[in-house]
Design an enzyme around this catalytic site. Structure first.
Site, mmCIF file in Angstrom:
data_model
loop_
_atom_site.group_PDB
_atom_site.id
_atom_site.type_symbol
_atom_site.label_atom_id
_atom_site.label_comp_id
_atom_site.label_asym_id
_atom_site.label_seq_id
_atom_site.Cartn_x
_atom_site.Cartn_y
_atom_site.Cartn_z
ATOM 1 N NE ARG A 50 -2.568 1.068 3.510
ATOM 2 C CZ ARG A 50 -3.298 0.835 4.598
ATOM 3 N NH1 ARG A 50 -4.566 0.447 4.471
ATOM 4 N NH2 ARG A 50 -2.796 0.977 5.799
ATOM 5 C CE LYS A 149 -2.115 4.743 6.951
ATOM 6 N NZ LYS A 149 -3.266 5.321 7.631
ATOM 7 C CD GLU A 182 -11.913 5.741 5.536
ATOM 8 O OE1 GLU A 182 -11.292 4.712 5.839
ATOM 9 O OE2 GLU A 182 -11.468 6.597 4.750
HETATM 10 N N1 PLP Z 1 -9.224 4.412 7.267
HETATM 11 C C1 PLP Z 1 -8.352 5.395 7.515
HETATM 12 C C2 PLP Z 1 -8.699 6.776 7.108
HETATM 13 C C3 PLP Z 1 -7.134 5.123 8.151
HETATM 14 O O1 PLP Z 1 -6.269 6.102 8.395
HETATM 15 C C4 PLP Z 1 -6.862 3.789 8.537
HETATM 16 C C5 PLP Z 1 -5.594 3.472 9.189
HETATM 17 O O2 PLP Z 1 -4.644 3.108 8.556
HETATM 18 C C6 PLP Z 1 -7.805 2.794 8.249
HETATM 19 C C7 PLP Z 1 -8.977 3.141 7.613
HETATM 20 C C8 PLP Z 1 -7.565 1.370 8.614
HETATM 21 O O3 PLP Z 1 -6.621 0.814 7.749
HETATM 22 P P1 PLP Z 1 -5.647 -0.335 8.245
HETATM 23 O O4 PLP Z 1 -6.494 -1.440 8.734
HETATM 24 O O5 PLP Z 1 -4.868 -0.690 7.044
HETATM 25 O O6 PLP Z 1 -4.816 0.267 9.318
#
Ligand code: PLP
Length: 286
Positions: A50, A149, A182
């Site tokens: 990612r 991200k 989310e």
């Molecule tokens: N959504 C957002 C906006 C985030 O910053 C995160 C954290 O990384 C997640 C979802 C959850 O993603 P992950 O399970 O890969 O940490």
């Protein structure tokens, strides 16, 4: 604390970047959040993928390879004597001038920070979190893709500020179409009539914990569906929970004042919380 910065491991006080770094000036860069459990790095490959895909989308050349980044992450843990940690690799566009043009930034800045980490929400895993829906919208896919991200977390920060003012532990975003997107730092799931439903991932971050939990649910024989959700689905759910690297699997007990189910972490959520703990204990890269 020892920080990795551009090829060197330095004490925190010496880990300094230029005021002309476009990560600071424009939020131009990408990052990851990764956990280590008992000395093993959880879902390392997925996080590296990612990180590099996010960088690629921003046309940002990461100056070290994925393998080298994995080595740096391991070494940062080792140098800080950490076994249960939260790891934060960051790649910024690097030092440029005051203009936007990334061509003026010859080399990306690479930083890896690792800190000791336990359960993010403390006793709320037993009690459940309070959540509020917020007015700020998650960036739509046709703008800056929410799948990246990036270091631009202002939407998420505005969401968090709104949640703080409204007295919620976590914020729930909607997208510009009015669908549930989310949480401010985690993905969201509802449980209805024994089935798990979660929004598709065009308008939110493709959470790595989300995928682990979906696999886990399937392996436990629970039906899982990806489907757009609205306010109604949140308020009328039997259970709601969020997932994330930092949050792990965290139950939501109330949303905008509506008590979810019994107001306590429900049976499906509990099953997944226990299952996720098992997964973190058994998986991971040394
Ligand atoms: N959504 C957002 C906006 C985030 O910053 C995160 C954290 O990384 C997640 C979802 C959850 O993603 P992950 O399970 O890969 O940490």
């Amino acid at each position: 604390m020892i920080i990795y910065l551009d090829g060197r491991y330095v004490p925190e006080e010496e880990a300094k970047v230029s005021v002309f770094d476009h990560g600071l000036l424009y939020g131009d860069g990408v990052f990851e959040g990764i956990r280590a459990y008992n000395g093993k790095i959880f879902q390392l490959e997925a996080h590296l993928e990612r990180l590099y895909d996010s960088a690629k989308t921003l046309d940002l050349a990461v100056p070290i390879s994925r393998e080298e980044m994995a080595g740096v992450i391991r070494e940062t843990l080792r140098k800080n004597n950490l076994t249960d940690a939260y790891i934060r690799p960051i790649v910024t566009r690097g030092r440029g001038d005051l203009g936007l043009d990334p061509r003026k930034c010859p080399k990306a800045t690479v930083i890896v920070i690792a800190v000791e980490w336990g359960a993010m929400y403390g006793d709320l895993y037993e009690k459940g979190l309070s959540a509020v829906t917020v007015s700020v919208r998650r960036t739509p896919a046709e703008a800056m893709p929410p799948n990246v991200k990036s270091l631009n977390y202002l939407n998420n920060i505005l969401a968090k500020i709104e949640a703080n003012y409204k007295g919620g532990d976590e914020a729930i975003f909607f997208d510009t179409n009015g669908y549930v997107s989310e949480g401010s730092g985690d993905n969201i799931f509802v449980v209805k009539n024994g089935e798990i439903v979660t929004p598709p991932t065009l308008n939110n971050l493709r959470g790595i914990t989300r995928l682990v939990v979906l696999d886990l649910a399937r392996s436990l024989g629970i039906t899982v569906r990806e489907q757009n959700l609205g306010y109604y689905d949140l308020y009328s759910a039997d259970e709601v929970f969020v997932t994330g690297t930092a949050a792990e699997v965290a139950p939501i007990r109330v949303i905008d004042g509506r008590i979810i189910g019994t107001g306590k972490p429900g049976p499906v959520t509990r099953q997944l919380m226990a299952g996720f703990k098992r997964v973190t204990e058994t998986q991971g890269t040394p």
